[in-house]
Design a protein around this motif. Structure first.
Motif, PDB file in Angstrom:
ATOM      1  N   ALA A 113       0.814  -1.217   0.000  1.00 18.62           N
ATOM      2  CA  ALA A 113       0.000   0.000   0.000  1.00 18.62           C
ATOM      3  C   ALA A 113       0.847   1.266   0.000  1.00 18.62           C
ATOM      4  O   ALA A 113       0.543   2.234  -0.703  1.00 18.62           O
ATOM      5  CB  ALA A 113      -0.934  -0.022   1.216  1.00 18.62           C
ATOM      6  N   LYS A 114       1.935   1.254   0.766  1.00 17.48           N
ATOM      7  CA  LYS A 114       2.758   2.468   0.860  1.00 17.48           C
ATOM      8  C   LYS A 114       3.612   2.685  -0.387  1.00 17.48           C
ATOM      9  O   LYS A 114       4.195   3.769  -0.560  1.00 17.48           O
ATOM     10  CB  LYS A 114       3.660   2.391   2.095  1.00 17.48           C
ATOM     11  CG  LYS A 114       4.579   1.177   2.146  1.00 17.48           C
ATOM     12  CD  LYS A 114       5.244   1.090   3.514  1.00 17.48           C
ATOM     13  CE  LYS A 114       6.040  -0.203   3.668  1.00 17.48           C
ATOM     14  NZ  LYS A 114       6.601  -0.340   5.033  1.00 17.48           N
ATOM     15  N   ILE A 115       3.696   1.688  -1.262  1.00 23.38           N
ATOM     16  CA  ILE A 115       4.500   1.802  -2.482  1.00 23.38           C
ATOM     17  C   ILE A 115       3.626   1.932  -3.727  1.00 23.38           C
ATOM     18  O   ILE A 115       3.987   2.641  -4.671  1.00 23.38           O
ATOM     19  CB  ILE A 115       5.451   0.595  -2.600  1.00 23.38           C
ATOM     20  CG1 ILE A 115       6.559   0.725  -1.534  1.00 23.38           C
ATOM     21  CG2 ILE A 115       6.072   0.495  -4.001  1.00 23.38           C
ATOM     22  CD1 ILE A 115       7.505  -0.457  -1.475  1.00 23.38           C
ATOM     23  N   ALA A 116       2.475   1.278  -3.731  1.00 19.30           N
ATOM     24  CA  ALA A 116       1.603   1.292  -4.916  1.00 19.30           C
ATOM     25  C   ALA A 116       1.279   2.712  -5.369  1.00 19.30           C
ATOM     26  O   ALA A 116       1.193   2.993  -6.568  1.00 19.30           O
ATOM     27  CB  ALA A 116       0.320   0.515  -4.631  1.00 19.30           C
ATOM     28  N   GLY A 117       1.126   3.623  -4.406  1.00 19.68           N
ATOM     29  CA  GLY A 117       0.821   5.011  -4.745  1.00 19.68           C
ATOM     30  C   GLY A 117       1.982   5.768  -5.358  1.00 19.68           C
ATOM     31  O   GLY A 117       1.796   6.852  -5.920  1.00 19.68           O
ATOM     32  N   TYR A 177       2.225  -0.219 -15.389  1.00 20.37           N
ATOM     33  CA  TYR A 177       2.999   0.509 -14.377  1.00 20.37           C
ATOM     34  C   TYR A 177       4.453   0.120 -14.524  1.00 20.37           C
ATOM     35  O   TYR A 177       4.776  -0.999 -14.930  1.00 20.37           O
ATOM     36  CB  TYR A 177       2.505   0.189 -12.965  1.00 20.37           C
ATOM     37  CG  TYR A 177       1.131   0.743 -12.689  1.00 20.37           C
ATOM     38  CD1 TYR A 177       0.965   2.044 -12.229  1.00 20.37           C
ATOM     39  CD2 TYR A 177      -0.001  -0.027 -12.927  1.00 20.37           C
ATOM     40  CE1 TYR A 177      -0.297   2.561 -11.999  1.00 20.37           C
ATOM     41  CE2 TYR A 177      -1.275   0.480 -12.702  1.00 20.37           C
ATOM     42  CZ  TYR A 177      -1.417   1.780 -12.242  1.00 20.37           C
ATOM     43  OH  TYR A 177      -2.659   2.298 -12.030  1.00 20.37           O
ATOM     44  N   ASP A 178       5.322   1.037 -14.187  1.00 17.72           N
ATOM     45  CA  ASP A 178       6.753   0.763 -14.249  1.00 17.72           C
ATOM     46  C   ASP A 178       7.127  -0.086 -13.040  1.00 17.72           C
ATOM     47  O   ASP A 178       7.086   0.388 -11.902  1.00 17.72           O
ATOM     48  CB  ASP A 178       7.530   2.088 -14.252  1.00 17.72           C
ATOM     49  CG  ASP A 178       9.017   1.887 -14.479  1.00 17.72           C
ATOM     50  OD1 ASP A 178       9.500   0.749 -14.327  1.00 17.72           O
ATOM     51  OD2 ASP A 178       9.698   2.871 -14.803  1.00 17.72           O
ATOM     52  N   PRO A 193      15.325   5.185  -5.202  1.00 18.38           N
ATOM     53  CA  PRO A 193      15.816   5.196  -3.826  1.00 18.38           C
ATOM     54  C   PRO A 193      14.697   5.370  -2.797  1.00 18.38           C
ATOM     55  O   PRO A 193      14.775   4.805  -1.692  1.00 18.38           O
ATOM     56  CB  PRO A 193      16.779   6.396  -3.809  1.00 18.38           C
ATOM     57  CG  PRO A 193      17.273   6.488  -5.224  1.00 18.38           C
ATOM     58  CD  PRO A 193      16.071   6.142  -6.060  1.00 18.38           C
ATOM     59  N   LYS A 194      13.667   6.129  -3.150  1.00 15.02           N
ATOM     60  CA  LYS A 194      12.548   6.327  -2.221  1.00 15.02           C
ATOM     61  C   LYS A 194      11.828   5.010  -1.953  1.00 15.02           C
ATOM     62  O   LYS A 194      11.485   4.691  -0.815  1.00 15.02           O
ATOM     63  CB  LYS A 194      11.573   7.350  -2.806  1.00 15.02           C
ATOM     64  CG  LYS A 194      12.141   8.758  -2.915  1.00 15.02           C
ATOM     65  CD  LYS A 194      11.136   9.702  -3.560  1.00 15.02           C
ATOM     66  CE  LYS A 194      11.728  11.106  -3.710  1.00 15.02           C
ATOM     67  NZ  LYS A 194      10.797  12.033  -4.403  1.00 15.02           N
ATOM     68  N   ILE A 195      11.586   4.243  -3.021  1.00 19.89           N
ATOM     69  CA  ILE A 195      10.912   2.957  -2.848  1.00 19.89           C
ATOM     70  C   ILE A 195      11.841   1.959  -2.170  1.00 19.89           C
ATOM     71  O   ILE A 195      11.397   1.133  -1.360  1.00 19.89           O
ATOM     72  CB  ILE A 195      10.412   2.438  -4.207  1.00 19.89           C
ATOM     73  CG1 ILE A 195       9.274   3.346  -4.719  1.00 19.89           C
ATOM     74  CG2 ILE A 195       9.928   0.995  -4.101  1.00 19.89           C
ATOM     75  CD1 ILE A 195       8.732   2.970  -6.084  1.00 19.89           C
TER      76      ILE A 195
END
Length: 329
Positions: A119-123, A161-162, A169-171
């Protein structure tokens, strides 16, 4: 007679001691919880190794060997055994590593982390590139929604989606936090070490991002082509300006129209460099650059040859940055 009896009693005592020692060994080993971590690709192994460093008796293992592509890898029996034995499997998701879809259905959901659907990455996922018309006839579109992928959606086309999320780096930081949390559930007794590893990873990553931004600043605005559309997250974060890519799916060669468009831009000197990849070295790159002044370089999105360690993810980002600079500077 007495001597025989004493010898029998002595042997009996030794046997009892041996049994007791074995029981204590079993009890002791069962109380020492360890975990084996397996990742699909090397960059995820870099992140996992940083968090697991000094925590587990076994090293983080990577399924994909150097030189292989996550788009079409075929699992070996030994790979299936590693998945079966793993306490934690880390992968991007079925949209990237389709070869893991069925095997991981046999692995408990609590023993695996699919990074992209979190959830915190899908966005944070970027939209995938539009397909070149010349390749559309070879691809099947089976997904018609704009919603980010979730764990229950296993039929996305790779272009929606990529999925090259490890190049962000954020992900990567969010992935490290998730791996930390999962290992903490497996080994709560290692909390202090896991917490320290995560803090170190975050600190080193923040410093690395600053260094890379400085390194890449002189080449911003210089146009280039990549063979495989894999670098969007990295390019966006550090302000690089690609002119385009040869293909979305590296298993499908670019069509004639796409090659003509690229050739036209090269002739007009809009591009400084064309990048290939270690696992994809199509002759078309050298052929199309032959009559131009455009340089050819190589980008490695998987960190082939970099040994897993607590700093390997930072080395990976630095190596990729130097590869950009060496051809564009």
């Amino acid at each position: 007679m007495l001597q025989k009896k004493n010898r029998w009693q002595h042997c009996s005592v030794l046997a009892n001691h041996a049994v007791l020692a074995l029981i204590l060994l079993v009890i002791n080993s069962s109380s020492q919880v360890s975990a084996a971590v397996v990742t699909s690709i090397r960059p995820l192994g870099f992140i996992a190794a940083a968090i697991a460093e000094g925590v587990m008796p076994t090293e983080v293992q990577v399924l994909l060997p150097d030189g292989a592509s996550p788009h079409d890898y075929a699992l070996r029996p030994s790979d299936l055994q590693r998945l079966h034995d793993a306490d934690l499997v880390v992968w991007v998701g079925v949209e990237m590593e389709a070869f893991l879809g069925k095997p991981l259905m046999k692995v408990a959901t609590g023993k695996q982390i699919a990074i992209a659907p979190l959830a915190k990455i899908a966005g944070l996922l970027m939209a995938g590139s539009q397909h070149d018309q010349s390749t559309d006839d070879h691809q099947h579109h089976d997904h018609q929604t704009d919603d980010p992928p979730t764990n229950d959606q296993h039929h996305h086309h790779h272009g929606d989606y990529d999925m090259h999320v490890w190049l962000s780096p954020k992900i990567a930081r969010l992935a490290a936090i998730t791996i930390h949390d999962n290992l903490l559930e497996l080994m709560p007794q290692k909390k202090d070490k896991l917490d320290a590893n995560l803090r170190r990873f975050e600190d080193k990553l923040a410093q690395s991002e600053k260094n890379i931004a400085s390194m890449l600043k002189p080449i911003r605005g210089k146009g280039y082509f990549v063979f495989h559309d894999a670098y969007g997250y990295f390019e966006k974060q550090f302000g690089l300006t690609p002119l385009g890519h040869f293909t979305v799916n590296p298993a499908i060669p670019p069509g004639a129209r796409r090659l003509h468009q690229i050739k036209t831009q090269l002739i007009e000197r809009e591009a400084v460099c064309i990048f290939a990849e270690p696992q994809f070295k199509p002759a078309v790159i050298n052929a199309i650059a032959k009559d131009t002044n455009v340089r050819t370089g190589e980008l490695d999105p998987l960190g082939n040859g970099i040994k897993l360690s607590r700093d390997s993810y930072m080395r990976f980002l630095s190596q990729l940055s130097k590869q950009y600079v060496s051809c564009l500077e």
